[in-house]
Design an enzyme around this catalytic site. Structure first.
Site, PDB file in Angstrom:
ATOM      1  N   CYS A   5      -2.263   9.410   2.522  1.00  0.00           N
ATOM      2  CA  CYS A   5      -2.121   8.715   1.104  1.00  0.00           C
ATOM      3  C   CYS A   5      -3.310   8.970   0.172  1.00  0.00           C
ATOM      4  CB  CYS A   5      -1.949   6.970   1.318  1.00  0.00           C
ATOM      5  SG  CYS A   5      -3.116   6.331   2.331  1.00  0.00           S
TER       6      CYS A   5
ATOM      7  N   GLU B 136       0.887  -1.105  -0.246  1.00  0.00           N
ATOM      8  CA  GLU B 136       0.130   0.000   0.100  1.00  0.00           C
ATOM      9  C   GLU B 136       0.907   1.268  -0.249  1.00  0.00           C
ATOM     10  OE1 GLU B 136      -3.148  -0.140  -0.107  1.00  0.00           O
ATOM     11  OE2 GLU B 136      -3.363  -2.189   0.006  1.00  0.00           O
TER      12      GLU B 136
END
Ligand code: NDP
Length: 504
Positions: A279, A245
């Protein structure tokens, strides 16, 4: 109860490091640096714990995970204070982050059996004499390497799902947030005291590398694409699988018919909350020509009212990672040097460790502020002809994590969402997908691969196990040397009936 912080680490730490409040530089606690042997020891005991944990019934694991969820909910105040102190983010943001993590533990605990448990599947006409069963078994020990920006929510996307799937976890948090991670791991030990099912190992990147090279069965990595490559290289030695990720450069697209107030409000929050260290934060905005100026005015108005600080009224906190300030500075300077304009803030907004809100316009698409992850409270805004052009520019990125579309026309909004090459898209909101536990979360390209959250997130930490059980003799025994030409003819006739039809 977990009430106080203590110095943590291996029995005889070769080295130790402090964790600090990024707003005041005050030392919060000291943690040991786990060396290669310490990491190997933790993984070894995790394997024993994994056998015990996997041997529990679905119901027993679920009860324990729900007890952990309940513990976190009851002590949310204490944990939020610690997140606030160690990352600098406002207390309410810390509470929101923990609440989201709680929702994910709850979902993973309640759905693990349904998603992963044994189920009968159709065996098909050719294998009609076989009973076919599919189940998803735990991998063993999962090594979780996490970042500092959401020290509870982000690693929990791997930890909760890996645990619910029946694995033990060895968790290496960022060296910037060991205290929050220690609290989390200790709280789990309060409700599961029998075995070290969730362990903490602390240290810097080297400790993470030892974990990637250790006898773990999978690595769940969250962090930058550059580090993901190093982790993959280390994992390659043992063919250890990895879910990655990584970062993003998320775009928000505003259609001509969008609710501009809602879009500006969401863009401001998506760009600035957590000082832009998200993010799936909004880093680029593409606005339909006809409404560009009205939208920009509204965004300027909202962003100019937002203020960083470490007081209780501040909207967002300091840059948690001191080195990130230079990245943000480079991106703003590059945008201005290439002819961009700062319509809110600018280089003067940088007052270490804080950065005030910055809106950049007329920035060329190839500049750093548009092409690279900034991870700061800045956003670029550019006009586009329509949704299609917005989608094309949004997709022209090496990242593919999240995105947003604002459009009143439902069909157009959904069509744009489908054509955005990102793992998740929010229509008429931002980042909302992160709070829907049944939706998988993850990206493509430099944003990584694999999924956490949802059914895919549970399966990510398992190996599928397929079983056929012969329940009656076959009409034609295909897997025997006694098979005859007549048997083959029967089979080919069946195949012709089943699959030989012409399709137009
Ligand atoms: P880094 O890549 O710097 O670090 C991530 C983790 O990897 C940290 O625990 C770090 O330890 C560790 N690490 C560093 N070097 C190595 C190595 N060689 N081997 C193994 N582990 C190593 O990322 P940040 O912590 O700075 O996090 C920010 C990044 O994370 C951003 O790009 C952000 O977009 C991304 N992110 C992605 C999310 C997602 O779900 N897709 C969610 C949140 C963040 P240490 O800190 O001790 O050096």
């Amino acid at each position: 109860m977990v009430t106080t912080l203590r110095t943590q680490g291996p029995a005889r730490p070769a080295d130790s490091f402090p964790t600090m409040n990024p707003a005041t530089s005050e030392v919060i606690a000291t943690f040991g640096v786990f060396g290669e042997d310490d990491v190997a020891g933790a993984v070894e005991s995790a394997h024993r714990a994994a056998s015990w944990w996997a041997g529990l019934s679905w119901k027993d694991r679920r009860t324990r995970l729900l007890a952990w969820k309940s513990y976190l909910t009851r002590y949310i105040g204490r944990l939020a204070e610690l997140v606030h102190t160690e990352t600098g983010k406002p207390l309410a943001d810390a509470q929101l982050e923990i609440l989201l993590a709680i929702v994910h533990i709850d979902w993973a605990a309640r759905n693990a059996r349904k998603v992963l448990g044994p189920r009968r599947v159709r065996s098909g006409l050719v294998a009609i004499n076989q009973a076919a069963t599919l189940e998803y078994q735990p991998l063993g020990v999962v090594g979780v390497i996490g970042p500092w920006n959401y020290p509870v929510f982000t690693p929990m996307g791997s930890i909760a799902y890996a645990l619910a799937a029946g694995n033990a976890v060895v968790f290496k948090p960022s060296e910037l947030t060991p205290a929050v991670s220690d609290w989390l791991v200790s709280s789990f030990a309060e409700v599961v005291p029998e075995q070290p099912v969730l362990q903490l190992i602390t240290g810097d990147g080297r400790t993470g590398e030892f974990l990637a090279r250790s006898a773990v069965n999978k690595i769940a990595f969250t962090g930058s694409a550059a580090t993901a490559k190093k982790v993959m290289a280390a994992c390659a030695e043992n063919l250890t699988p990895i879910v990655a990720e990584c970062g993003g450069k998320d775009a928000l697209i505003v259609a001509a018919d969008a609710d501009l107030d809602a879009a500006a409000d969401a863009a401001a929050w998506g760009a600035l909350s957590n000082a832009g260290q998200t993010c799936v934060g909004v880093e680029r905005v593409y606005v339909a020509d006809g409404v560009y100026h009205s939208f920009l005015e509204k965004l300027i108005d909202r962003m100019a009212q937002v203020r960083p600080g470490d007081d209780r009224e501040a909207d967002y906190g300091p840059m948690t990672l001191p080195g990130q300030v230079e990245v943000v500075e480079r991106h703003i300077a590059d945008a201005l040097a290439r002819g961009g304009r700062a319509v809110v803030g600018g280089l003067a907004s940088i007052r270490k460790p804080f950065i005030g809100p910055v809106i950049l316009t007329e920035v060329p698409e190839e500049s750093r502020a548009v092409a690279e992850e900034t991870f700061g409270p800045t956003v670029t805004v550019a006009p586009v002809a329509d949704l299609d052009e917005g989608v094309r520019l949004a997709n022209a990125s090496r990242y593919g994590l999240g995105s947003s579309v604002f459009a009143r026309n439902k069909k157009a909004g959904m069509a744009a969402a489908r054509s955005l090459r990102s793992g998740m898209t929010a229509v008429n909101s931002v980042i909302s997908f992160a709070g829907v536990p049944s939706l998988p979360f993850g990206g493509s390209g430099d944003s990584g691969f694999g999924r956490i959250h949802g059914a895919d997130g549970l399966r990510e930490f398992t190996r599928p196990k397929s079983i056929t059980r012969q329940r009656m003799k076959p009409m034609v025994n295909l897997t025997s040397f006694s098979r005859t030409d007549q048997d083959m003819r029967k089979l080919l006739n069946l195949a012709t009936v089943l699959h030989g039809r012409r399709y137009k």
